[in-house]
Design an enzyme around this catalytic site. Structure first.
Site, short mmCIF file in Angstrom:
data_model
loop_
_atom_site.label_atom_id
_atom_site.label_comp_id
_atom_site.label_asym_id
_atom_site.label_seq_id
_atom_site.Cartn_x
_atom_site.Cartn_y
_atom_site.Cartn_z
N GLY A 78 47.86 42.78 35.43
CA GLY A 78 48.22 43.23 34.08
C GLY A 78 46.98 43.84 33.46
O GLY A 78 46.04 43.11 33.12
N GLY A 80 46.87 45.50 30.70
CA GLY A 80 47.15 45.79 29.29
C GLY A 80 46.06 45.21 28.41
O GLY A 80 44.92 45.02 28.84
N VAL A 82 45.45 42.14 27.01
CA VAL A 82 44.80 40.86 27.37
C VAL A 82 44.09 40.98 28.72
O VAL A 82 42.94 40.54 28.87
CB VAL A 82 45.83 39.70 27.41
CG1 VAL A 82 45.14 38.40 27.79
CG2 VAL A 82 46.54 39.55 26.08
N ARG A 153 54.95 39.93 22.54
CA ARG A 153 55.89 39.80 21.42
C ARG A 153 55.82 41.00 20.48
O ARG A 153 54.78 41.62 20.33
CB ARG A 153 55.52 38.57 20.59
CG ARG A 153 55.95 37.30 21.18
CD ARG A 153 55.97 36.23 20.11
NE ARG A 153 54.67 35.67 19.82
CZ ARG A 153 54.45 34.82 18.83
NH1 ARG A 153 55.43 34.48 18.01
NH2 ARG A 153 53.25 34.32 18.63
N ARG A 222 41.50 29.27 17.39
CA ARG A 222 42.06 29.68 16.09
C ARG A 222 41.84 28.57 15.06
O ARG A 222 41.40 28.81 13.93
CB ARG A 222 43.55 29.98 16.23
CG ARG A 222 43.76 31.31 16.95
CD ARG A 222 45.22 31.64 17.16
NE ARG A 222 45.32 32.98 17.76
CZ ARG A 222 46.30 33.39 18.54
NH1 ARG A 222 47.30 32.57 18.84
NH2 ARG A 222 46.31 34.61 19.02
N HIS A 246 52.62 25.81 24.01
CA HIS A 246 52.03 26.94 23.29
C HIS A 246 53.11 27.55 22.41
O HIS A 246 53.81 28.46 22.79
CB HIS A 246 51.52 27.96 24.31
CG HIS A 246 50.86 29.14 23.69
ND1 HIS A 246 49.90 29.04 22.71
CD2 HIS A 246 51.02 30.47 23.92
CE1 HIS A 246 49.50 30.25 22.37
NE2 HIS A 246 50.17 31.14 23.08
P1 NAD Z 1 50.41 44.55 27.36
O1 NAD Z 1 51.75 45.16 27.20
O2 NAD Z 1 49.27 45.18 26.67
O3 NAD Z 1 50.04 44.43 28.90
C1 NAD Z 1 50.91 43.93 29.86
C2 NAD Z 1 50.69 44.71 31.12
O4 NAD Z 1 51.47 44.12 32.16
C3 NAD Z 1 51.12 46.18 31.02
O5 NAD Z 1 50.03 47.03 31.31
C4 NAD Z 1 52.22 46.30 32.05
O6 NAD Z 1 52.26 47.56 32.70
C5 NAD Z 1 51.86 45.18 33.01
N1 NAD Z 1 52.97 44.80 33.87
C6 NAD Z 1 54.28 44.63 33.55
N2 NAD Z 1 54.96 44.29 34.65
C7 NAD Z 1 54.09 44.20 35.67
C8 NAD Z 1 54.21 43.88 37.03
N3 NAD Z 1 55.37 43.56 37.59
N4 NAD Z 1 53.10 43.91 37.78
C9 NAD Z 1 51.91 44.22 37.26
N5 NAD Z 1 51.74 44.55 35.97
C10 NAD Z 1 52.82 44.53 35.18
O7 NAD Z 1 50.56 43.02 26.88
P2 NAD Z 1 49.36 42.01 26.51
O8 NAD Z 1 49.13 42.06 25.06
O9 NAD Z 1 48.25 42.24 27.45
O10 NAD Z 1 50.07 40.61 26.81
C11 NAD Z 1 50.37 40.24 28.12
C12 NAD Z 1 51.11 38.91 28.16
O11 NAD Z 1 50.26 37.87 27.68
C13 NAD Z 1 52.35 38.86 27.26
O12 NAD Z 1 53.38 38.14 27.90
C14 NAD Z 1 51.86 38.11 26.03
O13 NAD Z 1 52.90 37.48 25.34
C15 NAD Z 1 50.94 37.12 26.69
N6 NAD Z 1 49.93 36.53 25.81
C16 NAD Z 1 49.69 35.18 26.01
C17 NAD Z 1 48.76 34.55 25.24
C18 NAD Z 1 48.48 33.07 25.48
O14 NAD Z 1 47.86 32.43 24.65
N7 NAD Z 1 48.87 32.52 26.59
C19 NAD Z 1 48.07 35.25 24.23
C20 NAD Z 1 48.34 36.61 24.07
C21 NAD Z 1 49.27 37.25 24.88
#
Ligand code: NAD
Length: 382
Positions: A78, A80, A82, A153, A222, A246
């Protein structure tokens, strides 16, 4: 020769190669300087002194009886918000030789990796950052894999609303990860966090100490940030513990919150503390409402801190989402509890004494996680 000699004493060969490379890249440094540096290094090692910030880089050289020196590799799935932040921070920490960034979107991970690699000469690290579109062979033999793939989200959504999409994504990603890195320790970030950790554990069929979720470090960060603001002190001096799932049912524990050893309950009145706890529980939603998507700086940093604790075998104690088998009276459930993190992943689940009220809140939180686990079970994908 010197390197070979040092090798015998150090488990972190990376630090040494880094020092060497660093010195070599400074033609104006005289041989004398090199000599002084290594003489000091050797003498510190003989004295069994852990060396910190010895020269240009703040890397740690740790003594170990383990004769096997490994060069660590970390994959972040991923690319993106995070994932890219996590990859950047791991690279900047200069603790592993390679970070592989992987995404399904054509070119995204290659582009971000190239950008990160081009940051290395500026921010002074030499972690190689490599991108790959859906090619898991590039992640082969990773020591740690961080899974951030999935949808985040949007305003008005709860983390649980992401379940149907993210369960499928985390399942297929974990299958690919484990195929190429069967021994990897897997850190889950995708939401809903506790249930995604359950999915990854079920799919990977690996031991429970090797699959864990990141949420507690973020949630306590936080909480600590809000406390620091209210007290007008450094967040570094606040130690806090938070347990449970969480989500809005997380269980912050003011009894286990201290400011440089002073119980926070002596510094803040109950009303202020309750407000901070409430804001912490809704901390993720506050950011989603402000930005239209979920946070990434603190989540990426939190995941990177877990990576560091594992690859450096730090034995740090963090609240992480892990599988409980009887601890805290809970069974077959993934929720956040304090754990010791080291080279084997979750090396110990720490059981602290809870009051009846705290225990009831934890059970309540676990119950809401279980409900979402049942939703995944009903999807018949595991
Ligand atoms: P984002 O949309 O910026 O990035 C997600 C990435 O995943 C995208 O680039 C997308 O192309 C990629 N992706 C989707 N399907 C895929 C696959 N099958 N294989 C490989 N890559 C794939 O989202 P983000 O803001 O980076 O958040 C990512 C996840 O982390 C979300 O589910 C979010 O809710 C979660 N998150 C968790 C916490 C925590 O405390 N655990 C905190 C923040 C975000």
């Amino acid at each position: 020769m010197v390197l070979r000699q040092l090798n015998k004493n150090c488990c972190d060969i990376l630090s040494l190669t880094r020092h060497f490379r660093e010195l070599n890249s400074y033609p104006d440094q005289s041989n004398k300087l090199n000599e002084c540096f290594f003489t000091k290094l050797l003498s510190d090692l003989k004295k069994e002194v852990p060396i910190q910030n010895t020269f240009y880089l703040c890397t740690r050289i740790k003594k170990s009886n383990n004769p096997k020196y490994t060069i660590m590799k970390v994959t972040v799935v991923g690319a993106g918000n995070v994932g890219a932040t996590c990859a950047q921070i791991v690279a900047e920490k200069n603790i592993v030789s390679e970070v592989v960034l992987l995404d399904i979107k054509e070119g995204l991970s290659e582009g971000k990796s190239l950008d990160l690699w081009q940051t290395a000469p500026i921010n002074f690290y030499d972690t190689r950052v490599v991108g790959a579109t859906n090619d898991y062979s590039k992640s082969a033999d990773s020591d740690v894999v961080v899974i951030t793939s999935g949808v985040p989200r949007k305003p008005g959504m709860s983390r649980d609303d992401l379940i149907s999409i993210n369960a499928g994504i985390v399942k297929s990603v974990t299958e690919n990860v484990i195929k190429y890195s069967p021994n990897a320790i897997i850190i889950i970030v995708s939401n809903p966090l506790d249930v995604m950790t359950y999915v990854a554990h079920a799919v990977s069929k690996t031991s429970k100490n090797k699959v864990l979720g990141m949420a507690g470090i973020l949630d306590t960060a936080r909480y600590r940030a809000f406390l620091a603001e209210a007290l007008d002190i450094s967040p570094r001096d606040i130690q806090a513990l938070l347990m449970g799932g969480h989500g809005d049912t997380m269980v912050p524990l003011p009894r286990y919150t201290t400011v440089a050893g002073i119980p926070v309950t002596e510094l803040l009145d109950k009303e202020t503390l309750d407000k901070i706890i409430d804001r912490t529980k809704k901390g993720g939603g506050e950011l989603v409402n402000l930005m239209g998507t979920s946070a990434w700086y603190a989540p990426g940093s939190a995941a990177a801190q877990m990576v560091e604790a594992i690859v450096m075998d730090q034995k740090r104690v963090f609240p992480c989402c892990v599988k409980l088998e009887g601890e805290y009276g809970l069974n077959d459930i993934f929720v956040g509890v304090p754990v010791k993190l080291g080279k084997n992943g979750v090396e110990k689940i720490i059981e602290v004494k809870l009051t009846d009220e705290e225990q009831a809140l934890l059970v309540e939180s676990a119950k809401s996680v279980k409900e979402i686990m049942n939703v995944v079970n009903a999807m018949n994908i595991l």
